[in-house]
Design a protein around this motif. Sequence first.
Motif, mmCIF file in Angstrom:
data_model
loop_
_atom_site.group_PDB
_atom_site.id
_atom_site.type_symbol
_atom_site.label_atom_id
_atom_site.label_comp_id
_atom_site.label_asym_id
_atom_site.label_seq_id
_atom_site.Cartn_x
_atom_site.Cartn_y
_atom_site.Cartn_z
ATOM 1 N N THR A 1 31.528 76.849 29.137
ATOM 2 C CA THR A 1 31.442 75.080 30.289
ATOM 3 C C THR A 1 32.974 75.235 30.066
ATOM 4 O O THR A 1 33.154 74.759 31.306
ATOM 5 C CB THR A 1 30.957 74.255 28.641
ATOM 6 O OG1 THR A 1 29.763 75.012 28.442
ATOM 7 C CG2 THR A 1 30.520 73.189 29.548
ATOM 8 N N VAL A 2 34.425 75.267 29.410
ATOM 9 C CA VAL A 2 35.430 74.387 29.786
ATOM 10 C C VAL A 2 35.866 75.449 30.406
ATOM 11 O O VAL A 2 37.086 75.115 30.889
ATOM 12 C CB VAL A 2 36.184 75.141 28.081
ATOM 13 C CG1 VAL A 2 37.550 74.015 28.621
ATOM 14 C CG2 VAL A 2 35.354 74.078 27.074
ATOM 15 N N GLY A 3 35.981 77.295 30.280
ATOM 16 C CA GLY A 3 35.989 78.023 31.489
ATOM 17 C C GLY A 3 35.927 77.815 32.330
ATOM 18 O O GLY A 3 36.460 77.880 33.435
ATOM 19 N N SER A 4 34.706 77.338 32.670
ATOM 20 C CA SER A 4 33.791 77.022 33.516
ATOM 21 C C SER A 4 34.755 75.662 34.816
ATOM 22 O O SER A 4 34.817 76.157 36.197
ATOM 23 C CB SER A 4 32.475 77.192 33.863
ATOM 24 O OG SER A 4 31.622 78.493 33.738
ATOM 25 N N TYR B 1 35.826 65.785 24.478
ATOM 26 C CA TYR B 1 37.244 66.597 23.711
ATOM 27 C C TYR B 1 37.401 65.538 22.417
ATOM 28 O O TYR B 1 38.146 65.981 21.335
ATOM 29 C CB TYR B 1 38.269 65.860 24.524
ATOM 30 C CG TYR B 1 40.198 66.445 23.329
ATOM 31 C CD1 TYR B 1 40.159 67.381 22.852
ATOM 32 C CD2 TYR B 1 41.571 64.930 22.607
ATOM 33 C CE1 TYR B 1 41.417 67.794 22.855
ATOM 34 C CE2 TYR B 1 41.857 65.657 22.065
ATOM 35 C CZ TYR B 1 42.412 66.728 21.971
ATOM 36 O OH TYR B 1 43.217 67.087 21.463
ATOM 37 N N GLY B 2 37.137 64.149 22.360
ATOM 38 C CA GLY B 2 36.814 62.846 21.030
ATOM 39 C C GLY B 2 35.697 63.946 20.256
ATOM 40 O O GLY B 2 36.305 63.373 19.358
ATOM 41 N N MET B 3 34.781 64.001 20.642
ATOM 42 C CA MET B 3 33.782 64.686 19.894
ATOM 43 C C MET B 3 34.384 65.661 19.536
ATOM 44 O O MET B 3 33.371 66.249 17.742
ATOM 45 C CB MET B 3 32.251 64.705 20.630
ATOM 46 C CG MET B 3 32.042 63.598 20.972
ATOM 47 S SD MET B 3 29.889 64.270 22.533
ATOM 48 C CE MET B 3 29.479 62.855 22.397
ATOM 49 N N ALA B 4 34.716 66.747 19.978
ATOM 50 C CA ALA B 4 35.388 67.807 19.421
ATOM 51 C C ALA B 4 36.317 67.547 18.482
ATOM 52 O O ALA B 4 36.932 69.129 17.635
ATOM 53 C CB ALA B 4 35.442 68.869 20.468
ATOM 54 N N LEU B 5 36.886 67.409 18.020
ATOM 55 C CA LEU B 5 38.475 66.850 17.376
ATOM 56 C C LEU B 5 37.776 66.878 16.141
ATOM 57 O O LEU B 5 39.087 68.005 14.795
ATOM 58 C CB LEU B 5 38.729 65.322 17.438
ATOM 59 C CG LEU B 5 39.660 64.849 18.440
ATOM 60 C CD1 LEU B 5 39.933 63.182 18.631
ATOM 61 C CD2 LEU B 5 40.394 65.774 18.726
ATOM 62 N N ASN B 6 36.513 67.254 15.648
ATOM 63 C CA ASN B 6 36.410 67.538 13.690
ATOM 64 C C ASN B 6 35.852 69.174 14.088
ATOM 65 O O ASN B 6 35.356 69.000 12.730
ATOM 66 C CB ASN B 6 35.523 66.226 13.818
ATOM 67 C CG ASN B 6 34.362 66.685 14.479
ATOM 68 O OD1 ASN B 6 33.794 67.085 14.955
ATOM 69 N ND2 ASN B 6 33.017 65.900 14.022
ATOM 70 N N GLY B 7 35.899 69.399 14.877
ATOM 71 C CA GLY B 7 35.966 70.705 14.919
ATOM 72 C C GLY B 7 33.972 71.340 15.247
ATOM 73 O O GLY B 7 33.640 72.563 15.245
ATOM 74 N N ASN B 8 33.284 70.126 15.741
ATOM 75 C CA ASN B 8 31.369 70.451 16.392
ATOM 76 C C ASN B 8 31.918 69.496 16.602
ATOM 77 O O ASN B 8 31.537 67.906 16.606
ATOM 78 C CB ASN B 8 31.808 70.785 14.722
ATOM 79 C CG ASN B 8 29.972 71.102 14.844
ATOM 80 O OD1 ASN B 8 28.595 70.353 14.647
ATOM 81 N ND2 ASN B 8 29.478 71.616 14.661
ATOM 82 N N ILE B 9 31.059 69.792 17.491
ATOM 83 C CA ILE B 9 29.837 68.928 18.276
ATOM 84 C C ILE B 9 28.054 68.917 17.929
ATOM 85 O O ILE B 9 27.890 70.296 18.146
ATOM 86 C CB ILE B 9 30.059 69.354 20.703
ATOM 87 C CG1 ILE B 9 31.054 69.278 20.388
ATOM 88 C CG2 ILE B 9 29.302 68.292 21.027
ATOM 89 C CD1 ILE B 9 30.734 69.607 22.058
ATOM 90 N N SER B 10 27.841 67.804 17.237
ATOM 91 C CA SER B 10 26.658 68.060 16.602
ATOM 92 C C SER B 10 25.213 67.576 17.591
ATOM 93 O O SER B 10 25.550 67.564 18.709
ATOM 94 C CB SER B 10 26.657 66.912 16.192
ATOM 95 O OG SER B 10 26.611 66.051 15.989
ATOM 96 N N GLU C 1 39.231 75.977 17.372
ATOM 97 C CA GLU C 1 40.584 75.543 17.468
ATOM 98 C C GLU C 1 41.525 75.861 18.161
ATOM 99 O O GLU C 1 42.556 75.354 19.298
ATOM 100 C CB GLU C 1 42.184 76.045 15.867
ATOM 101 C CG GLU C 1 43.487 75.322 15.737
ATOM 102 C CD GLU C 1 42.885 73.953 15.791
ATOM 103 O OE1 GLU C 1 43.903 73.333 15.635
ATOM 104 O OE2 GLU C 1 42.325 73.445 15.255
ATOM 105 N N GLY C 2 41.707 76.711 18.866
ATOM 106 C CA GLY C 2 42.348 77.267 20.143
ATOM 107 C C GLY C 2 41.357 76.404 21.028
ATOM 108 O O GLY C 2 42.603 75.796 21.958
ATOM 109 N N ALA C 3 40.620 76.313 21.495
ATOM 110 C CA ALA C 3 39.930 75.771 22.328
ATOM 111 C C ALA C 3 40.253 73.539 21.918
ATOM 112 O O ALA C 3 40.771 73.663 22.997
ATOM 113 C CB ALA C 3 38.505 75.621 22.168
ATOM 114 N N LEU C 4 40.487 74.158 20.898
ATOM 115 C CA LEU C 4 40.901 72.207 20.781
ATOM 116 C C LEU C 4 42.009 72.092 20.783
ATOM 117 O O LEU C 4 42.890 71.201 21.668
ATOM 118 C CB LEU C 4 40.896 71.575 19.083
ATOM 119 C CG LEU C 4 40.044 70.329 18.740
ATOM 120 C CD1 LEU C 4 39.192 69.662 19.807
ATOM 121 C CD2 LEU C 4 40.098 70.345 17.423
ATOM 122 N N SER C 5 43.498 72.990 21.252
ATOM 123 C CA SER C 5 44.692 72.532 20.584
ATOM 124 C C SER C 5 45.180 72.931 22.587
ATOM 125 O O SER C 5 45.855 72.659 22.592
ATOM 126 C CB SER C 5 45.320 73.533 19.771
ATOM 127 O OG SER C 5 45.053 74.801 20.175
#
Length: 362
Positions: free
Chosen positions: A71-74, A114-123, A274-278
């Motif tokens: 998704t991010v890459g697309s 991005y805000g949802m992903a900050l904790n390392g998981n999208i619930s 972590e790589g995607a987040l940073s």
Amino acid sequence: MLALTLIGGFVLLLVGGELLVRGASKLALAFGLSPLVIGLTVVAFGTSAPELAVSIKASLSGSSDIAIGNTVGSNILNILFILGLSALISPLVVAQQIVKKEVPIMIGASLILYGMALNGNISRGEGGILFIGSIAYTWFAVRSASREQKAIKDIYAHEIGTPADAERAKGKKSLALCLGLILGGLVILVYGSNLLVTAATELARGWGISELVIGLTIVAAGTSLPEAAASTIAAFKGEREIAIGNVVGSCIFNILSVLGLTSLVSPSGIAVPEGALSFDLPIMIASAVACLPVFYIGYSISRWRGLMFLGYYAAYTLYLILDAQAHPSTSEFKAALLYFVIPLTVLTLAYMTFHEVKSTKR
């Protein structure tokens, strides 16, 4: 053998996406929806169908890195590569509606993700929120476009009423064909996504490359083939607004529908590396934000700005390759991008935007 499976998956995704878009467009016409509504919703969602099929399959198979990377890459590829290539073919005209409505929505969706992903998981709950957002956006697009269509019909009822009625009558007669195309497209998409995810996962393990990088590059490029084909063909034909609208609409649907539904059906949501987040998610947000000044200046995308987008995509891809190989110069290359090239571009675009605002006021 894996390479043939990968190519076969790409081909099936392209064929399935084409059938789905064609059937959905005919079905929308049968119910009297305007071409503008179809472009903003049906076509944008249809060209995002490969991303949806691949991401759901990857998530259910335990390869959440491919799901988030896809998704991010697309989205990064859609903006930097596809728009850049389309502008290089022919300078693109940008409708004011895209600058005032669609681009801010795309930026907002990127920031929320991005805000949802900050904790390392999208619930699953957060996925539900994103998917509700996609429904709200579709309703907003249909309502806005329907108002514009009604205003046009009130003024030019005789000129445009008859063709629309003819298309609607024709569409109703072929309702079974529309449903057949949609069903066939979905079946092919599911099968193609299964081949693609299986081959991509095996390649990642065989080459020693992370699934995230495979998702950001090979899988993202493959699932973005419908957007690439639609936008470049539109640019060649001179239908320049379609090229931009398709890309922006697909980016919105990728975040809200693709990641929303994928998180919703996954038992534990989607883990965010972590790589995607940073790095990758900030690049996606920066690409979305860059659209605002680039689109606003002259309400067009010139060839040199298209070339700039392509250059950034080449630099991003090069960084991913260097990082995957643990190359010694990776950190220096990343620092040059973050602390020199990107700030210089921001200052240049800010200066050009300031002059555009001044000239507009005059």
